[in-house]
Design a protein around this motif. Structure first.
Motif, mmCIF file in Angstrom:
data_model
loop_
_atom_site.group_PDB
_atom_site.id
_atom_site.type_symbol
_atom_site.label_atom_id
_atom_site.label_comp_id
_atom_site.label_asym_id
_atom_site.label_seq_id
_atom_site.Cartn_x
_atom_site.Cartn_y
_atom_site.Cartn_z
ATOM 1 N N VAL A 144 -29.476 -36.506 -38.162
ATOM 2 C CA VAL A 144 -29.182 -37.239 -36.933
ATOM 3 C C VAL A 144 -27.846 -36.819 -36.338
ATOM 4 O O VAL A 144 -27.736 -36.545 -35.140
ATOM 5 C CB VAL A 144 -29.206 -38.758 -37.197
ATOM 6 N N PRO A 146 -25.924 -33.986 -36.588
ATOM 7 C CA PRO A 146 -25.914 -32.698 -35.903
ATOM 8 C C PRO A 146 -26.646 -32.720 -34.559
ATOM 9 O O PRO A 146 -26.162 -32.142 -33.585
ATOM 10 C CB PRO A 146 -26.637 -31.775 -36.891
ATOM 11 N N LEU A 147 -27.774 -33.400 -34.516
ATOM 12 C CA LEU A 147 -28.525 -33.444 -33.256
ATOM 13 C C LEU A 147 -27.704 -34.119 -32.165
ATOM 14 O O LEU A 147 -27.560 -33.599 -31.051
ATOM 15 C CB LEU A 147 -29.852 -34.190 -33.462
ATOM 16 N N ALA A 150 -24.718 -31.973 -31.100
ATOM 17 C CA ALA A 150 -25.092 -30.819 -30.273
ATOM 18 C C ALA A 150 -25.340 -31.254 -28.832
ATOM 19 O O ALA A 150 -24.911 -30.595 -27.884
ATOM 20 C CB ALA A 150 -26.338 -30.154 -30.845
ATOM 21 N N ALA A 151 -26.016 -32.376 -28.672
ATOM 22 C CA ALA A 151 -26.307 -32.855 -27.320
ATOM 23 C C ALA A 151 -25.013 -33.177 -26.587
ATOM 24 O O ALA A 151 -24.849 -32.839 -25.408
ATOM 25 C CB ALA A 151 -27.206 -34.081 -27.387
ATOM 26 N N ARG A 162 -24.931 -39.675 -20.489
ATOM 27 C CA ARG A 162 -26.341 -39.583 -20.121
ATOM 28 C C ARG A 162 -27.123 -38.837 -21.197
ATOM 29 O O ARG A 162 -28.193 -39.264 -21.623
ATOM 30 C CB ARG A 162 -26.458 -38.850 -18.781
ATOM 31 N N TYR A 163 -26.553 -37.726 -21.659
ATOM 32 C CA TYR A 163 -27.209 -36.952 -22.712
ATOM 33 C C TYR A 163 -27.369 -37.806 -23.968
ATOM 34 O O TYR A 163 -28.396 -37.766 -24.641
ATOM 35 C CB TYR A 163 -26.400 -35.697 -23.041
ATOM 36 N N ASP A 165 -27.625 -41.064 -24.158
ATOM 37 C CA ASP A 165 -28.695 -42.032 -23.928
ATOM 38 C C ASP A 165 -30.058 -41.417 -24.202
ATOM 39 O O ASP A 165 -30.918 -42.014 -24.842
ATOM 40 C CB ASP A 165 -28.666 -42.517 -22.467
ATOM 41 N N ILE A 166 -30.242 -40.223 -23.677
ATOM 42 C CA ILE A 166 -31.539 -39.573 -23.826
ATOM 43 C C ILE A 166 -31.877 -39.343 -25.293
ATOM 44 O O ILE A 166 -32.963 -39.673 -25.756
ATOM 45 C CB ILE A 166 -31.551 -38.239 -23.047
ATOM 46 N N VAL A 167 -30.902 -38.796 -26.016
ATOM 47 C CA VAL A 167 -31.171 -38.507 -27.425
ATOM 48 C C VAL A 167 -31.384 -39.802 -28.207
ATOM 49 O O VAL A 167 -32.294 -39.891 -29.034
ATOM 50 C CB VAL A 167 -30.033 -37.679 -28.035
ATOM 51 N N ASP A 169 -32.514 -42.602 -27.086
ATOM 52 C CA ASP A 169 -33.856 -43.084 -26.742
ATOM 53 C C ASP A 169 -34.921 -42.339 -27.532
ATOM 54 O O ASP A 169 -35.882 -42.923 -28.019
ATOM 55 C CB ASP A 169 -34.114 -42.912 -25.238
ATOM 56 N N GLY A 170 -34.725 -41.038 -27.646
ATOM 57 C CA GLY A 170 -35.686 -40.238 -28.397
ATOM 58 C C GLY A 170 -35.719 -40.606 -29.867
ATOM 59 O O GLY A 170 -36.743 -40.421 -30.532
ATOM 60 N N LEU A 171 -34.613 -41.144 -30.353
ATOM 61 C CA LEU A 171 -34.543 -41.484 -31.778
ATOM 62 C C LEU A 171 -35.177 -42.833 -32.082
ATOM 63 O O LEU A 171 -35.489 -43.137 -33.237
ATOM 64 C CB LEU A 171 -33.083 -41.501 -32.238
ATOM 65 N N ARG B 136 -37.899 -39.299 -17.030
ATOM 66 C CA ARG B 136 -36.853 -40.195 -16.557
ATOM 67 C C ARG B 136 -36.103 -39.538 -15.392
ATOM 68 O O ARG B 136 -35.932 -38.321 -15.328
ATOM 69 C CB ARG B 136 -35.906 -40.578 -17.685
ATOM 70 N N TYR B 163 -36.675 -31.691 -33.726
ATOM 71 C CA TYR B 163 -35.598 -31.951 -32.775
ATOM 72 C C TYR B 163 -36.137 -31.930 -31.351
ATOM 73 O O TYR B 163 -35.781 -32.754 -30.510
ATOM 74 C CB TYR B 163 -34.490 -30.919 -32.930
ATOM 75 N N ILE B 166 -37.980 -35.087 -30.469
ATOM 76 C CA ILE B 166 -37.081 -36.216 -30.224
ATOM 77 C C ILE B 166 -36.500 -36.147 -28.818
ATOM 78 O O ILE B 166 -36.521 -37.127 -28.067
ATOM 79 C CB ILE B 166 -35.957 -36.234 -31.276
ATOM 80 N N GLY B 170 -37.127 -38.572 -25.589
ATOM 81 C CA GLY B 170 -36.017 -39.208 -24.886
ATOM 82 C C GLY B 170 -36.078 -38.941 -23.389
ATOM 83 O O GLY B 170 -35.569 -39.718 -22.589
#
Lengths: 173, 173
Positions: A144, A146-147, A150-151, A162-163, A165-167, A169-171, B136, B163, B166, B170
DNA sequence: CCTGAAGCGGACTCTGCAGTCCGCTTACGT
DNA sequence: ACGTAAGCGGACTGCAGAGTCCGCTTCAGG
């Protein structure tokens, strides 16, 4: 460390301050010469205290890691595991993105310094949230961080929230 | 390009092949010397055809960009805008992650080569999916690519598909 | 003060890279 | 087969950064 001569102690402090500022600005690409110049010492002085550049980087990083660790412990104590995790992610991101260069250093080092403890806390935080059903289960707790990092680094200067939030949300489960 | 002496043409080919392999393995950090060695030519020969390292990198990247562009055009023709986008993302990721080093080169170049066209297609793809309600809306079309690419590069070797899932989740509306 | 050990700093080396240059080699038209 | 221009390759330059060394300076204890 307490056995240092007074001038040596002063210089050590200057070096660490300068290193923090320079690493924060330039990330791992920062040069020892620049740090020494900013600190007002010769670069030989830097190398006497920190035999390699990585040693100096670790020293700078360590303070930041300590702050993160405190946050993680607090998050683990939260009532709602999901909220604990997401709050921590946001607060940690806020801290790291205050000094993006140092963030890059952390990534660069693979978090070797004293991060075993922090990593352990992070894993607990994630798996607790997973067990509570707040987080998708098809990702390893250790992945989690590292992901997310990176974002954050990929975001254009002002837009990392914003980035994030997206990640996040994806999690979610 | 057709005016080259036969030995020159052969060497040029060797250089491009070697460059592709070396960049794929080491990313933008690859050295010209290594490429020349693998190609079996002196490095002067490399520099005669490609005055700078970046020129060589662009040449290598261009082939890949062309493939991506074809995919993007296909995706734009899809009936369902959302599916078009997500399919493209997966297929493009599959292509890029076959040669991660070259992926890094693309990131390194900020996609300068002939990528204006590709970028344009990408933006259309995203905004079409957004209008269709599949994506989105709080992200700029131009930002989607960097985010996805960063996530892919951050993944441990075999796990980038997770990855990608995910991040794509998101991105859903 | 005076002294010796701790500390200093910058000149130096070493490495690895990009990019240049020029004397030698080789393809190819005649 | 041979003359010549295109092509070759490696020695060379220039640069930048990490890490070393040692003669000089400064702190601190008596």
């Amino acid at each position: 460390m307490a056995e240092l001569r007074s001038d040596a102690r002063r210089n050590l402090e200057r070096v660490l301050d300068a290193a923090e500022r320079v690493f924060a600005a330039s990330g791992p690409a920062a040069s020892i010469d620049e740090i020494a110049r900013l600190a007002g010492v010769g670069h030989g002085t830097v190398f006497r205290r920190f035999p390699t550049k990585d040693d100096l980087m670790y020293a700078v990083i360590e303070r930041h890691v300590a702050q993160l660790q405190a946050m993680a412990e607090e998050a683990l104590a939260a009532d709602d595991p999901g909220e604990g995790f997401f709050d921590f992610a946001r607060r940690a991101a806020e801290l790291m993105m205050g000094t993006p260069g140092i963030h890059k250093c952390v990534v660069h080092c693979g978090e070797k310094p004293g991060a075993a403890e922090l990593e352990h806390l992070g894993r607990k935080l994630v798996s607790r949230a997973q067990r509570a059903g707040a987080l998708r289960r098809d990702i390893e707790p250790a992945e989690v961080g590292p992901l997310v990092r990176a974002a954050l680094l990929a975001a254009p200067p002002g837009h990392w929230r914003r980035y994030l939030d997206i990640v996040l949300d994806g999690l979610r489960a």
